[in-house]
Design an enzyme around this catalytic site. Structure first.
Site, mmCIF file in Angstrom:
data_model
loop_
_atom_site.group_PDB
_atom_site.id
_atom_site.type_symbol
_atom_site.label_atom_id
_atom_site.label_comp_id
_atom_site.label_asym_id
_atom_site.label_seq_id
_atom_site.Cartn_x
_atom_site.Cartn_y
_atom_site.Cartn_z
ATOM 1 N N GLY A 47 4.322 25.478 22.575
ATOM 2 C CA GLY A 47 3.861 24.090 22.646
ATOM 3 C C GLY A 47 4.737 23.126 23.415
ATOM 4 N N GLU A 102 11.606 20.677 20.585
ATOM 5 C CA GLU A 102 10.327 20.997 19.947
ATOM 6 C C GLU A 102 9.226 20.067 20.456
ATOM 7 O OE1 GLU A 102 8.402 22.757 18.461
ATOM 8 O OE2 GLU A 102 9.123 23.659 16.606
ATOM 9 N N ASP A 103 7.995 20.524 20.342
ATOM 10 C CA ASP A 103 6.866 19.654 20.686
ATOM 11 C C ASP A 103 6.552 18.704 19.532
ATOM 12 O OD1 ASP A 103 6.068 21.741 19.045
ATOM 13 O OD2 ASP A 103 4.284 22.264 20.194
ATOM 14 N N ASP A 106 5.882 18.800 11.948
ATOM 15 C CA ASP A 106 4.770 18.514 11.041
ATOM 16 C C ASP A 106 5.320 18.606 9.610
ATOM 17 O OD1 ASP A 106 2.382 19.016 9.446
ATOM 18 O OD2 ASP A 106 1.307 19.456 11.272
ATOM 19 N N LYS A 134 5.422 13.844 12.632
ATOM 20 C CA LYS A 134 4.442 13.325 11.671
ATOM 21 C C LYS A 134 5.200 13.030 10.377
ATOM 22 C CE LYS A 134 0.651 16.332 13.298
ATOM 23 N NZ LYS A 134 -0.237 17.467 12.936
ATOM 24 N N VAL A 157 -3.171 16.966 16.845
ATOM 25 C CA VAL A 157 -3.148 16.540 18.245
ATOM 26 C C VAL A 157 -3.117 17.731 19.206
ATOM 27 C CG1 VAL A 157 -2.096 14.279 17.828
ATOM 28 C CG2 VAL A 157 -0.609 16.270 18.149
ATOM 29 N N ASP A 163 -1.904 22.866 21.674
ATOM 30 C CA ASP A 163 -3.196 23.532 21.808
ATOM 31 C C ASP A 163 -4.073 23.447 20.573
ATOM 32 O OD1 ASP A 163 -1.416 25.382 20.314
ATOM 33 O OD2 ASP A 163 -3.201 26.640 20.327
ATOM 34 N N ARG A 169 -3.691 22.934 26.378
ATOM 35 C CA ARG A 169 -2.257 22.799 26.733
ATOM 36 C C ARG A 169 -2.083 22.145 28.103
ATOM 37 N NH1 ARG A 169 0.654 25.798 22.983
ATOM 38 N NH2 ARG A 169 -0.239 27.752 22.281
HETATM 39 P P1 XMP Z 1 5.710 22.622 10.962
HETATM 40 O O1 XMP Z 1 4.664 22.313 9.926
HETATM 41 O O2 XMP Z 1 6.367 23.929 10.715
HETATM 42 O O3 XMP Z 1 4.862 22.764 12.289
HETATM 43 O O4 XMP Z 1 6.664 21.470 11.149
HETATM 44 C C1 XMP Z 1 5.458 22.768 13.504
HETATM 45 C C2 XMP Z 1 4.704 23.595 14.499
HETATM 46 O O5 XMP Z 1 3.295 23.600 14.233
HETATM 47 C C3 XMP Z 1 2.565 23.291 15.387
HETATM 48 N N1 XMP Z 1 1.856 22.015 15.165
HETATM 49 C C4 XMP Z 1 0.864 21.548 15.907
HETATM 50 N N2 XMP Z 1 0.277 22.050 16.999
HETATM 51 N N3 XMP Z 1 -1.155 20.163 17.088
HETATM 52 C C5 XMP Z 1 -0.735 21.345 17.588
HETATM 53 O O6 XMP Z 1 -1.273 21.773 18.601
HETATM 54 C C6 XMP Z 1 -0.605 19.582 15.988
HETATM 55 O O7 XMP Z 1 -1.035 18.503 15.579
HETATM 56 C C7 XMP Z 1 0.456 20.317 15.371
HETATM 57 N N4 XMP Z 1 1.222 20.054 14.295
HETATM 58 C C8 XMP Z 1 2.080 21.121 14.196
HETATM 59 C C9 XMP Z 1 3.555 23.217 16.507
HETATM 60 O O8 XMP Z 1 3.578 24.455 17.167
HETATM 61 C C10 XMP Z 1 4.881 22.982 15.856
HETATM 62 O O9 XMP Z 1 5.948 23.599 16.542
HETATM 63 MG MG MG Z 2 5.797 24.388 18.526
#
Ligand code: XMP
Ligand code: MG
Length: 179
Positions: A47, A102-103, A106, A134, A157, A163, A169
């Site tokens: 991502g 990181e992208d 969450d 988030k 998102v 993605d 992407r």
């Molecule tokens: P956690 O919950 O482990 O999640 O903090 C982090 C990873 O989950 C993916 N992620 C998303 N990917 N839209 C996406 O396309 C989103 O809204 C989203 N939220 C979490 C992402 O790969 C991240 O590294």
């Molecule tokens: Mg990621």
């Protein structure tokens, strides 16, 4: 303008110009903060690939770039507790200043997992830079998270590397799911 990816609809949230502007500001901050060392930037694929590329272009101090690949979503729109560890880091980080790129953060599970794993290799420091956060979804604080591009609501998102079912992407802007 709304767009459709597979079965879901998305609407614009953060445009490319704003992403670039914020990325420049973070890059300048990193140039100042890492002036005294040669940091290893660790990009978390897939991502963050566009963010890594744009951020790294703003860096003007000596640095190394390495990659790891983790997955926690497996194609859906909610974060999973289980993390799939696809590609490990290929460089020795012992005694090095590490900055994870990181992208999106969450629940924070992916980062906690990666930070714990990398700490065992005895780096001098570990910090994290994430394009998106988030805050309402974060399950426990991440002390190492020092640089954040944008805080967003607890919504799914896509775009700019992120993605839905591996699609989206390539979009230049970030979009959120229409509820
Ligand atoms: P956690 O919950 O482990 O999640 O903090 C982090 C990873 O989950 C993916 N992620 C998303 N990917 N839209 C996406 O396309 C989103 O809204 C989203 N939220 C979490 C992402 O790969 C991240 O590294
Ligand atoms: Mg990621």
């Amino acid at each position: 303008m709304k767009i459709k990816i597979a079965d879901l609809e998305f609407e614009p949230l953060i445009n490319e110009d704003l992403i670039i502007e914020r990325t420049k500001a973070i890059g300048q901050q990193l140039n100042a903060d890492y002036l005294q060392s040669i940091p290893v930037f660790v990009g978390v694929l897939n991502g963050s690939f566009l963010f890594i590329a744009d951020l790294i272009k703003q860096i003007n101090i000596p640095c190394e770039i390495a990659f790891t690949k983790l997955a926690s979503y497996y194609g859906g729109t909610t974060s999973k507790l289980k993390i799939r560890d696809d590609i490990d880091l290929m460089v020795d980080i012992k005694g090095r200043d590490v900055l994870i790129i990181e992208d999106i953060v969450d629940t924070g599970n992916t980062l906690h997992y990666l930070i714990d794993k990398l700490k065992q290799r005895e780096p001098a420091s570990i910090k994290v830079c994430s394009l998106l956060l988030k805050p309402e979804a974060l399950q426990s604080p991440i002390e190492e998270l020092k640089y954040v591009g944008f805080e967003i609501k607890n919504e799914f998102v896509v775009g700019y590397g992120l993605d839905y079912q591996e699609m989206g992407r390539n979009l230049r802007d970030i979009y959120k799911k229409v509820e």
